[in-house]
Design an enzyme around this catalytic site. Structure first.
Site, PDB file in Angstrom:
ATOM      1  N   SER A 279       0.853  -1.185   0.000  1.00 34.51           N
ATOM      2  CA  SER A 279       0.000   0.000   0.000  1.00 34.51           C
ATOM      3  C   SER A 279       0.890   1.236   0.000  1.00 34.51           C
ATOM      4  O   SER A 279       2.007   1.207   0.510  1.00 34.51           O
ATOM      5  CB  SER A 279      -0.877  -0.030   1.259  1.00 34.51           C
ATOM      6  OG  SER A 279      -1.230   1.280   1.640  1.00 34.51           O
ATOM      7  N   GLU A 292      -7.480 -10.052  -7.226  1.00 36.13           N
ATOM      8  CA  GLU A 292      -8.475  -8.972  -7.321  1.00 36.13           C
ATOM      9  C   GLU A 292      -8.635  -8.518  -8.767  1.00 36.13           C
ATOM     10  O   GLU A 292      -9.743  -8.269  -9.246  1.00 36.13           O
ATOM     11  CB  GLU A 292      -8.051  -7.788  -6.459  1.00 36.13           C
ATOM     12  CG  GLU A 292      -8.232  -8.036  -4.979  1.00 36.13           C
ATOM     13  CD  GLU A 292      -7.698  -6.882  -4.142  1.00 36.13           C
ATOM     14  OE1 GLU A 292      -8.468  -6.329  -3.357  1.00 36.13           O
ATOM     15  OE2 GLU A 292      -6.504  -6.538  -4.281  1.00 36.13           O
ATOM     16  N   TYR A 319     -24.739  -9.690 -44.457  1.00 38.88           N
ATOM     17  CA  TYR A 319     -23.740  -8.863 -43.763  1.00 38.88           C
ATOM     18  C   TYR A 319     -24.297  -7.469 -43.474  1.00 38.88           C
ATOM     19  O   TYR A 319     -24.990  -6.868 -44.297  1.00 38.88           O
ATOM     20  CB  TYR A 319     -22.464  -8.720 -44.611  1.00 38.88           C
ATOM     21  CG  TYR A 319     -21.431  -7.828 -43.938  1.00 38.88           C
ATOM     22  CD1 TYR A 319     -20.529  -8.357 -43.033  1.00 38.88           C
ATOM     23  CD2 TYR A 319     -21.397  -6.454 -44.180  1.00 38.88           C
ATOM     24  CE1 TYR A 319     -19.607  -7.541 -42.379  1.00 38.88           C
ATOM     25  CE2 TYR A 319     -20.491  -5.634 -43.532  1.00 38.88           C
ATOM     26  CZ  TYR A 319     -19.594  -6.179 -42.637  1.00 38.88           C
ATOM     27  OH  TYR A 319     -18.692  -5.376 -41.984  1.00 38.88           O
ATOM     28  N   GLN A 324     -18.749  -5.426 -37.798  1.00 37.59           N
ATOM     29  CA  GLN A 324     -17.385  -4.956 -37.540  1.00 37.59           C
ATOM     30  C   GLN A 324     -17.135  -4.815 -36.036  1.00 37.59           C
ATOM     31  O   GLN A 324     -15.999  -4.846 -35.581  1.00 37.59           O
ATOM     32  CB  GLN A 324     -17.163  -3.608 -38.242  1.00 37.59           C
ATOM     33  CG  GLN A 324     -15.767  -3.042 -38.079  1.00 37.59           C
ATOM     34  CD  GLN A 324     -15.484  -1.934 -39.084  1.00 37.59           C
ATOM     35  OE1 GLN A 324     -15.310  -2.183 -40.264  1.00 37.59           O
ATOM     36  NE2 GLN A 324     -15.458  -0.693 -38.607  1.00 37.59           N
ATOM     37  N   LYS A 327     -15.108  -7.524 -33.385  1.00 38.28           N
ATOM     38  CA  LYS A 327     -13.684  -7.806 -33.216  1.00 38.28           C
ATOM     39  C   LYS A 327     -13.071  -7.357 -31.899  1.00 38.28           C
ATOM     40  O   LYS A 327     -12.357  -8.134 -31.246  1.00 38.28           O
ATOM     41  CB  LYS A 327     -12.900  -7.205 -34.385  1.00 38.28           C
ATOM     42  CG  LYS A 327     -13.028  -8.049 -35.614  1.00 38.28           C
ATOM     43  CD  LYS A 327     -12.585  -7.315 -36.837  1.00 38.28           C
ATOM     44  CE  LYS A 327     -13.432  -7.697 -38.015  1.00 38.28           C
ATOM     45  NZ  LYS A 327     -14.872  -7.381 -37.858  1.00 38.28           N
TER      46      LYS A 327
HETATM   47  N1  ARG Z   1     -14.010  -4.109 -41.771  1.00 39.33           N
HETATM   48  C1  ARG Z   1     -15.171  -4.863 -42.108  1.00 39.33           C
HETATM   49  C2  ARG Z   1     -15.598  -5.720 -40.893  1.00 39.33           C
HETATM   50  O1  ARG Z   1     -14.870  -5.824 -40.003  1.00 39.33           O
HETATM   51  C3  ARG Z   1     -14.886  -5.760 -43.242  1.00 39.33           C
HETATM   52  C4  ARG Z   1     -16.069  -6.132 -44.039  1.00 39.33           C
HETATM   53  C5  ARG Z   1     -16.599  -4.945 -44.763  1.00 39.33           C
HETATM   54  N2  ARG Z   1     -17.672  -5.278 -45.608  1.00 39.33           N
HETATM   55  C6  ARG Z   1     -18.487  -4.383 -46.085  1.00 39.33           C
HETATM   56  N3  ARG Z   1     -19.442  -4.824 -46.855  1.00 39.33           N
HETATM   57  N4  ARG Z   1     -18.373  -3.117 -45.809  1.00 39.33           N
HETATM   58  O2  ARG Z   1     -16.674  -6.239 -40.866  1.00 39.33           O
END
Ligand code: ARG
Length: 462
Positions: A279, A292, A319, A324, A327
């Protein structure tokens, strides 16, 4: 932005600089670069294999991609915001290196199937690393268990002393949790290791690609059967984050115990200087920062799981850029798990010491052998509930007279029940109390020795 984006022919002007920054993922998805390069090399080989490009072009692409890998490893490839994401960054560099041939890499591919491929390759790799770390952690727990088969420690329910147990039994409970984690990750990997490459933007492609070929090169077990599903599925990420959260639950529970054990109230362990901190104001303090922090970091992994579930719940096929957002949570969870496993492994390997004398006192100064008196009577034919009530009575009178069960005279025992004989004293010693729980999976020493053998077999130590 001075430069226009890769997709910009349709666009009259460049992105607003703040929007370019907002849109870009290069700052974090650069983490995927090695997987992106490997994925692109497989794609290039497939394009050549199927005659979509010439084999000379295929070779040039593969070699140039390898050059980018070397540049990256030497710290010479550091793409900026202009590149938007790692995929564009690599494509741009590829074209700088080999000119127009570089522009062919994206034939029959979209960033949508590309990013899905990269993320899966990354996670597959990380899962293997985490599983190895779990094995190391298990080895350390097992070694400590083996050295402490006959060390006794109070066992608790409701954080009240319940029955004494072998310290090894306690440690092996965490070994089992780690074993399930290790198995669970292998199971998650079955859904991680499926190739979306070749699903295109969403609907497949007009080119005569060979998806099995890239899948084989990249060592995927299967390919996605439906292209819409392939580019938009993140079940594997949810499953991974769920398995990661469960690992953190286990590490956090163990951390909580270490923190309690190190307190003045318990005094079951001493923290070694290599794993404790002081401490800034109280010179006498030695703080359990490692457990901790592990307990605290659990929150962020749970948060990433929650975020991933919410990201997915309203997404129409296929998609969407929301994806994105998968990640950073995945990367942070991977790093957190790896750091926590490493720290806890070191902590149990060399960072703490159990205090046998203190533990020996802890298992004799209470009534945690009361069940054994009831069991003793039940074994002599007294119905268990009746025995239980009798022992409750003697515990009550003992507490008021300031005695422990071991201090009662034989007369006092026999007043309680005439079937009690002198062997009661042996039956209620902590060691006998533990040894006697020899049922399968119990804390009895024979059971522990068998559990250690089984664990060693599982870890291929014997
Ligand atoms: N940076 C994008 C991601 O992480 C890659 C894919 C982009 N695709 C698109 N149709 N804009 O998802």
């Amino acid at each position: 932005m001075t430069e226009k984006q890769t997709w910009s022919q349709r666009f009259e002007s460049a992105l607003h600089p703040a929007i370019a920054r907002f849109n870009a993922s290069i700052n974090f998805d650069i983490e995927l670069i090695e997987y992106d390069l490997t994925g692109s090399q497989a794609h290039a080989k497939m394009l050549a294999h199927t005659g979509i490009i010439s084999s000379a072009e295929g070779e040039k692409l593969v070699t140039a991609l390898e050059q980018i890998r070397q540049e990256y490893r030497q710290g010479k490839f550091t793409p900026g915001i202009d590149a938007e994401d790692v995929h564009f960054a690599v494509e741009k560099r590829l074209t700088e290196i080999i000119g127009d041939i570089g522009k062919k890499i994206h034939t029959a591919r979209s960033r949508n199937d590309q990013v899905g491929t990269d993320t899966r390759l990354y996670l597959r790799d990380q899962i293997q690393q985490i599983r190895q770390q779990l094995r190391q952690f298990q080895t350390v727990l097992l070694d400590l268990a083996e050295a402490n088969v006959e060390t006794l420690i109070p066992g608790y329910t409701h954080l009240q002393r319940a029955q004494p147990i072998s310290l090894a039994h306690h440690l092996l409970a965490y070994w089992q949790m780690a074993q399930r984690d290790w198995e669970r990750l292998a199971d998650v990997n079955k859904r991680v290791n499926i190739s979306p490459l070749g699903c295109g933007a969403l609907a497949g492609t007009t080119f005569p690609i060979d998806r099995e070929y890239t899948a084989k090169l990249l060592e995927f077990d299967h390919i996605y059967a439906n292209s819409l599903d392939g580019v938009s599925d993140r079940d594997f990420a949810i499953e991974f984050l769920s398995a990661a959260s469960i690992i953190m639950v286990h590490l956090s529970r163990l951390s909580e115990e270490v923190i309690l054990w190190a307190s003045e109230e318990f005094r079951f362990i001493t923290l070694k200087d290599s794993c404790a901190t002081g401490s800034s104001i109280m010179p006498q303090k030695k703080n359990p920062d490692v457990p901790e922090l592990v307990r605290g970091k659990t929150g962020r992994v749970f948060g990433h799981l929650q975020a991933m579930l919410v990201i997915m719940k309203g997404l129409p096929l296929a998609y969407n850029k929301d994806l994105q957002e998968d990640k950073e949570g995945i990367f942070d969870s991977v790093n957190t798990i790896k750091n926590c496993l490493e720290a806890m492994t070191i902590l149990f390997q060399e960072g703490l010491e159990f205090r046998p004398q203190r533990l020996a006192v802890a298992v004799t100064e209470d009534f945690s052998n009361a069940t054994d008196v009831a069991d003793y009577l039940a074994a002599k034919g007294v119905p268990f509930r009746e025995a239980y009530n009798l022992v409750g009575k003697i515990v009550k009178t003992s507490i008021s007279s300031g005695k422990l069960l071991k201090d009662l005279t034989l007369e006092e025992w026999q007043t309680l029940h005439p079937a009690i004989e002198a062997d009661i004293y042996e039956a209620i010693t902590p060691k006998q109390v533990v040894a006697a729980r020899n049922s399968h999976g119990g804390t009895g020493f024979n059971q522990i020795r068998q559990a250690i053998l089984a664990a060693k077999k599982e870890l291929s130590m014997i």
